[in-house]
Design an enzyme around this catalytic site. Structure first.
Site, PDB file in Angstrom:
ATOM      1  N   GLU A 299       0.812  -1.228   0.126  1.00 50.36           N
ATOM      2  CA  GLU A 299       0.109   0.030   0.298  1.00 50.36           C
ATOM      3  C   GLU A 299       0.729   1.422   0.136  1.00 50.36           C
ATOM      4  O   GLU A 299       2.109   1.262   0.749  1.00 50.36           O
ATOM      5  CB  GLU A 299      -0.852  -0.061   1.224  1.00 50.36           C
ATOM      6  CG  GLU A 299      -1.669   0.951   1.310  1.00 50.36           C
ATOM      7  CD  GLU A 299      -2.366   1.613   2.788  1.00 50.36           C
ATOM      8  OE1 GLU A 299      -3.169   2.039   2.855  1.00 50.36           O
ATOM      9  OE2 GLU A 299      -1.707   0.832   3.590  1.00 50.36           O
ATOM     10  N   LYS A 364      -9.904   1.418  -2.020  1.00 45.91           N
ATOM     11  CA  LYS A 364     -10.069   1.033  -0.678  1.00 45.91           C
ATOM     12  C   LYS A 364     -11.408   1.166  -0.245  1.00 45.91           C
ATOM     13  O   LYS A 364     -11.954   2.418  -0.160  1.00 45.91           O
ATOM     14  CB  LYS A 364      -9.103   1.485   0.325  1.00 45.91           C
ATOM     15  CG  LYS A 364      -9.102   0.999   1.596  1.00 45.91           C
ATOM     16  CD  LYS A 364      -7.828   1.592   2.639  1.00 45.91           C
ATOM     17  CE  LYS A 364      -7.902   0.961   3.860  1.00 45.91           C
ATOM     18  NZ  LYS A 364      -6.793   1.615   4.528  1.00 45.91           N
ATOM     19  N   CYS A 416      -4.443  -2.952   3.648  1.00 44.02           N
ATOM     20  CA  CYS A 416      -4.128  -2.486   5.101  1.00 44.02           C
ATOM     21  C   CYS A 416      -5.173  -2.818   5.998  1.00 44.02           C
ATOM     22  O   CYS A 416      -5.474  -4.030   6.175  1.00 44.02           O
ATOM     23  CB  CYS A 416      -3.607  -1.200   5.114  1.00 44.02           C
ATOM     24  SG  CYS A 416      -3.177  -0.493   6.795  1.00 44.02           S
TER      25      CYS A 416
END
Length: 425
Positions: A299, A364, A416
């Site tokens: 990321e 995300k 994440c």
């Protein structure tokens, strides 16, 4: 028999339970302590009225989260890190506190027994006899243990969703190395593993409470565990069968995972962008010498998606004929944009094919509160002065499978924080 301890002793037991819960996860990784912690929390609050039970559960929760969220202190903003560590721990501790309170509140036998015999409070106060557990028959106690396990799972589901969710250290995750046990997660998700652990733990706590009330009864009391043990054996048999019947793989796909070690302070230093990019490119060239099928960057690997960086990445992919996944910021013009400068920004992952063409994009969906967005910042703008988040990311709208056609594979990515959300995964 009076079930009475000094208040300090109860709080010590509650804190010990919270620390056992924390130690069942890495770095200590003592998974067996997870089978003790929930029952020990109830044991600490045995015979206590509602508020006292809640406070004892809260003490256990605070101890657990202060110990397991220590990594927040490594955020390179000391004041904000300490405030976040304390505030988040204080909030999350409410869930085990409510669980302890509800478990004792929903022990119906206690209220019936006490009102008909002693006129005492439903669960008893200040060391009064723990009439509920002691007076109930075996089936009633077994039903209560199952109810406690169900309430724990309900709490995990709520904490995974409420206020955007923060499901850190769901109890079942502590068992990740026990392969036969965790196969049930293919049916129930991690919640099923949590249910089993709490069910056994509460059954064990009932044994301890009955032993404390009548030390003359010993081995016979372990019959309290029989239903939980039967459940565990059945789940283990299911898991062993799944592990042993695993089909042989038709093919192998080789991944090269590139993870540079960069100090957190440098990530925010724009002067270091070129050094960061050059470092990850050198590591990638070294990894590609092994001729992997897919190259994966982490990321936010790309500090600045410039035209030069884009050209360097596509050349790297095309020259080595490798699939590539990497993370960077993405943007598009806002739907309600009034000027050409109005854009939505996303934390995204990109898939490039072996020819260097962009094949797919994932944005995300589960953003980090106070890390990638500041809630209610429009109503309370002063919050941005306390927290170093100059602007908010926009959450993505949907999952995006990555199709690696030549490899006959369909994969997906979690960025994440997303990997702790069972329903997102």
């Amino acid at each position: 028999m009076k079930f009475s301890w000094p208040p300090k002793a109860r709080y010590l037991i509650a804190v010990l339970a919270g620390l056992c819960w924390a130690a069942s996860f890495p770095k200590f990784n003592i998974a067996g302590l997870a089978w003790v912690a929930p029952g020990l929390m109830l044991f600490a609050a045995a015979g206590q009225a509602g508020r006292r039970a809640f406070r004892l559960g809260y003490a256990a929760g605070v101890a657990h989260y202060l110990a397991s969220l220590y990594w927040l202190l490594h955020i390179p903003f000391p004041a904000g890190a300490v405030i976040g560590w304390l505030a988040l721990s204080a909030y999350l501790a409410l869930y085990p506190a409510v669980w302890v309170w509800l478990c004792w509140r929903l022990l119906p036998v206690a209220a019936v027994y006490d009102r008909r015999t002693t006129g005492a409070d439903p669960i008893g106060t200040r060391g009064a006899p723990l009439q509920g557990v002691l007076a109930a028959n075996g089936w009633q106690r077994a039903a209560w243990a199952l109810l406690c396990a169900a309430l724990w799972v309900a709490g995990e589901m709520i904490v995974s969703r409420f206020l955007s969710g923060f499901p850190w250290n769901l109890l079942g995750i502590s068992q990740y190395r026990l392969l036969p046990l965790i196969q049930i997660a293919s049916v129930t998700g991690v919640y099923g593993v949590s249910f089993l652990v709490v069910w056994f733990s509460v059954s064990l706590a009932i044994v301890l409470m009955r032993l404390a009330a009548d030390s003359g009864k010993r081995w016979g009391l372990f019959a309290e565990l029989r239903l939980a043990l039967i459940g565990l054996v059945m789940v283990a048999m299911f898991g062993i069968n799944k592990v042993l019947s695993r089909p042989a793989s038709e093919r192998a796909i080789t991944l090269a995972l590139v993870q540079p070690s960069i100090a957190q302070e440098l990530i925010w230093d724009r002067r270091e962008d070129s050094n960061r990019f050059n470092k990850i490119m050198r590591l990638s060239e070294a990894a590609l010498a092994a001729k992997p099928d897919v190259l994966v960057w982490p990321e936010a690997a790309l500090p600045d998606f410039t035209e030069d960086n884009f050209r360097a990445i596509t050349n790297l992919v095309a020259s080595h004929k490798v699939w590539m996944i990497f993370g960077a910021e993405d943007s598009e013009r806002s739907a309600d944009a009034e000027t050409s400068e109005d854009h939505d920004f996303f934390n995204a992952a990109f898939l490039f094919d072996p020819k260097g063409n962009l094949a797919a994009t994932y944005r995300k969906r589960q953003l980090v509160m106070f890390g990638e967005f500041v809630p209610l910042a429009g109503w309370m703008p002063f919050v941005r002065k306390l927290i170093p988040v100059p602007s908010d990311f926009t959450p993505g709208g949907r999952p995006a499978p990555f199709d690696l056609n030549e490899l006959r594979a369909r994969i997906s990515v979690l960025i994440c924080f997303e990997d702790v959300f069972p329903h997102v995964a």
